[in-house]
Write a protein that holds these residues in place. Structure first.
Motif, short mmCIF file in Angstrom:
data_model
loop_
_atom_site.label_atom_id
_atom_site.label_comp_id
_atom_site.label_asym_id
_atom_site.label_seq_id
_atom_site.Cartn_x
_atom_site.Cartn_y
_atom_site.Cartn_z
N UNK A 19 -28.36 8.45 -8.16
CA UNK A 19 -27.95 9.59 -7.33
C UNK A 19 -26.42 9.69 -7.29
N UNK A 20 -25.75 8.55 -7.17
CA UNK A 20 -24.28 8.54 -7.16
C UNK A 20 -23.73 9.08 -8.47
N UNK A 21 -24.35 8.64 -9.59
CA UNK A 21 -23.90 9.11 -10.90
C UNK A 21 -24.11 10.62 -11.05
N UNK A 22 -25.24 11.12 -10.55
CA UNK A 22 -25.49 12.56 -10.60
C UNK A 22 -24.47 13.32 -9.76
N UNK A 68 -31.45 0.45 -4.79
CA UNK A 68 -30.08 0.39 -5.32
C UNK A 68 -29.98 1.16 -6.63
N UNK A 69 -30.99 1.00 -7.51
CA UNK A 69 -30.98 1.76 -8.77
C UNK A 69 -31.06 3.26 -8.50
N UNK A 70 -31.91 3.65 -7.55
CA UNK A 70 -32.02 5.07 -7.20
C UNK A 70 -30.70 5.59 -6.64
N UNK A 71 -30.08 4.80 -5.78
CA UNK A 71 -28.80 5.22 -5.20
C UNK A 71 -27.72 5.30 -6.28
N UNK A 129 -43.26 -11.86 -0.09
CA UNK A 129 -42.72 -10.72 0.67
C UNK A 129 -41.24 -10.54 0.39
N UNK A 130 -40.52 -11.67 0.32
CA UNK A 130 -39.08 -11.59 0.03
C UNK A 130 -38.85 -11.07 -1.38
N UNK A 131 -39.69 -11.52 -2.33
CA UNK A 131 -39.58 -11.04 -3.70
C UNK A 131 -39.86 -9.54 -3.72
N UNK A 132 -40.89 -9.11 -3.00
CA UNK A 132 -41.23 -7.69 -2.95
C UNK A 132 -40.09 -6.90 -2.29
N UNK A 133 -39.53 -7.46 -1.21
CA UNK A 133 -38.40 -6.79 -0.55
C UNK A 133 -37.20 -6.72 -1.48
N UNK A 134 -36.95 -7.81 -2.20
CA UNK A 134 -35.84 -7.85 -3.14
C UNK A 134 -36.03 -6.79 -4.23
N UNK A 135 -37.24 -6.69 -4.77
CA UNK A 135 -37.53 -5.68 -5.79
C UNK A 135 -37.38 -4.27 -5.23
#
Length: 167
Positions: free
Chosen positions: A56-59, A50-53, A38-44
């Motif tokens: 979005x920040x770069x855009x 974070x990658x999406x953000x 669950x922690x691994x899934x939460x981390x992923x």
């Protein structure tokens, strides 16, 4: 024999107790792995967010840079338009001043003609020679260049009207 049975029951009870403890440990072990999964899934999921953000920040940064570039271009265009407007305003003011000076010169030429006419009228009517002399004297004081030069044309036109010359 009863004692042996009692011992066997104790051994069996202990064995059951050990099996229960093993089952509990296995459950805990599985729970730990489940929690770790669950922690691994939460981390992923957090990394994905974070990658999406970051994307979005770069855009947004690209859009901001593009907006700043458009703003700079518009500021340059506005500065150019302001300069053109200032030039046009200056040209219009110069044209207005020139037209006003010419209109004043025309009015002054008409006034000179009327003054000469009034000075040339005697009890016997218009003294043409005196009128022409007064107009010639006035014409000598008028400059040949600039906005006042139009007075020569106005004087000539008005003298022709007064003297009834059709030339």
């Amino acid at each position: 024999m009863e004692m042996i049975l009692f011992g066997r029951e104790v051994a069996h009870a202990q064995e059951l107790h050990l099996l229960a403890m093993i089952a509990e440990l296995q459950a805990r072990y599985k729970g730990t792995f489940a929690r770790e999964d669950g922690l691994v899934a939460e981390r992923e999921a957090a990394r994905s967010v974070a990658r999406s953000m970051t994307r979005a920040r770069d855009e947004v940064l690209q859009e901001c840079r593009a907006a700043l570039a458009r703003e700079a271009a518009l500021k340059e265009e506005i500065a150019g338009l302001r300069a053109e407007l200032a030039e046009a305003k200056s040209a219009l003011l110069d044209a207005r001043d020139g037209a006003l000076a010419e209109a004043n010169a025309r009015a002054e030429a008409t006034q000179i003609t009327l003054t000469a006419l009034l000075a040339s009228i005697g009890w016997r009517g218009l003294q043409r020679r005196k009128f022409r002399a007064l107009i010639a004297e006035a014409a000598r004081t008028i400059p040949d260049e600039g906005p006042a030069a139009v007075q020569h044309h106005i004087l000539l036109t008005e003298v022709r009207k007064v003297l009834n010359l059709d030339e």
